[in-house]
Design an enzyme around this catalytic site. Structure first.
Site, PDB file in Angstrom:
ATOM      1  N   ARG A 171       0.832  -1.225   0.000  1.00  0.00           N
ATOM      2  CA  ARG A 171       0.000   0.000   0.000  1.00  0.00           C
ATOM      3  C   ARG A 171       0.859   1.265   0.000  1.00  0.00           C
ATOM      4  O   ARG A 171       0.536   2.251   0.671  1.00  0.00           O
ATOM      5  CB  ARG A 171      -0.950   0.042   1.220  1.00  0.00           C
ATOM      6  N   SER A 220     -10.451  -0.784   4.532  1.00  0.00           N
ATOM      7  CA  SER A 220      -9.563  -0.826   5.705  1.00  0.00           C
ATOM      8  C   SER A 220      -8.990   0.556   5.979  1.00  0.00           C
ATOM      9  O   SER A 220      -8.454   1.199   5.077  1.00  0.00           O
ATOM     10  CB  SER A 220      -8.414  -1.802   5.441  1.00  0.00           C
ATOM     11  N   GLU A 290      -4.196   3.835   6.269  1.00  0.00           N
ATOM     12  CA  GLU A 290      -4.055   3.558   4.836  1.00  0.00           C
ATOM     13  C   GLU A 290      -4.792   4.655   4.061  1.00  0.00           C
ATOM     14  O   GLU A 290      -4.387   5.055   2.985  1.00  0.00           O
ATOM     15  CB  GLU A 290      -4.672   2.180   4.546  1.00  0.00           C
TER      16      GLU A 290
END
Ligand SMILES: Cc1cc2nc3c(=O)[nH]c(=O)nc-3n(C[C@H](O)[C@H](O)[C@H](O)COP(=O)(O)OP(=O)(O)OC[C@H]3O[C@@H](n4cnc5c(N)ncnc54)[C@H](O)[C@@H]3O)c2cc1C
Length: 298
Positions: A171, A220, A290
């Site tokens: 990520r 998330s 994130e």
């Protein structure tokens, strides 16, 4: 300072556009200017008119964005519905424009007998967002397939860059240049004639069992720390269901924060900070968001 817009771009540039209309959390104050280019050359021409001190943000489907309630000064450029070319360049190479929805890549690759691209079906964003985030799901990851990207900078200059120009991790994608964004990518897959839409439906059904799909979220919120899961740490810190305003930690998946309808970005941001502080106190682990947090507080 007010951002000046040349008259030829007027119909496609909206002032004070609520970002809550363009994010999957459905929160966020106004973008000073929200520009939906007609095509690539319109985008380049628009960028060439922007002075150097005007902040520029690219957005896809806003599925990983928390825009604060005070909004975004400068210009937001929306790619979805614009940079939408998806074509097969050779047996195994595909070109996907930054505005193409990831789900469309998954579907089309199945038709072409290419894979593994099914993981794109689980990512409710665009190819541009997937490139910026190195989005991944079901064991697949965007940059494993990238050979080249096309980019544009704030002066409207276009470039082609090899994947090796980027530092890519979980990520995480580091661009070699500041203020340069993705126009599209060449993606390489394997010939995989067996894959079919039923496989994708099975993956999505599995996901629906463990995630609050359909509710207002950004997926998330935190990246997983090495060798652990953010969801496990949050759940075992007794945070499931913890609520601030109309936002709460999902009961179904602890790494999701849900807007129940009336949350403000400030509620979500406070909840993110509360989860970070509690997990750190209980487990001694600092979680990192994130989701990208942008804009000014109200
Ligand atoms: C229900 C749900 C499930 C999700 N599941 C997953 C999952 O399994 N795996 C996963 O990885 N993610 C998941 N996500 C998060 C999200 O879908 C991905 O991060 C996705 O890649 C974001 O794409 P987007 O187009 O919505 O980007 P946006 O949210 O619009 O933007 C995200 C970032 O990308 C940048 N960006 C967007 N377009 C460009 C461009 N053209 N050039 C340069 N930068 C750009 C933005 O500036 C911003 O920093 C989920 C989200 C939701 C809501």
């Amino acid at each position: 300072m007010t951002v000046a817009i040349a008259p030829e771009f007027g119909p496609r540039a909206r002032r004070n556009e609520p970002m809550s209309r363009h994010t999957s959390w459905h929160v966020g104050g106004p973008a000073e200017v929200f520009f939906n280019p007609r095509d690539r050359s319109d985008l380049a021409a628009f960028l060439r008119t922007m002075p150097n001190d005007v902040p520029i943000h690219f957005v896809g489907l806003g599925s990983n964005l928390l825009v604060r309630d005070g909004g975004l000064p400068g210009v937001v450029i929306s790619t979805h519905g614009t940079l939408d070319k998806l074509e097969r360049l050779s047996q195994t190479v595909v070109y996907a424009g930054a505005g193409v929805a990831c789900a469309r890549v998954a579907k089309q690759c199945i038709k072409w007998g290419l894979g593994p691209a099914e993981f794109f079906a689980g990512i409710p964003g665009t190819v541009g967002g997937a490139l910026a985030m190195n989005a991944g799901a079901f064991g697949g990851e965007t940059w494993r397939h990238v050979t080249e990207v096309e980019t544009i900078d704030r002066h409207g200059r276009e470039r082609t860059r090899p994947a090796s120009d980027y530092k890519v991790g979980y990520r995480h994608v580091e661009s070699p240049a500041k203020d340069e964004w993705f126009l599209g990518a060449r993606l390489t897959f394997e010939q995989k004639p067996g894959a079919n839409e039923a496989d994708v439906r099975a993956l999505l059904t599995k996901r629906k069992e463990s995630q609050p799909i359909g509710e207002w979220s950004c997926g998330s919120v935190f990246t997983n720390p090495p060798k652990d899961h953010a969801a496990r740490l949050i759940e075992t810190a007794s945070l499931k269901g913890f609520r601030i305003g109309d936002a709460s930690v999902s009961e179904k998946h602890a790494n999701f924060i849900i807007n129940h309808g009336e949350a403000r970005a400030a509620d979500i941001e406070q909840l993110i900070e509360h989860v970070q502080a509690t997990v750190e106190r209980v487990h001694g682990v600092r979680l990192h968001p994130e989701v990208r947090i942008l804009g000014t507080p109200s």
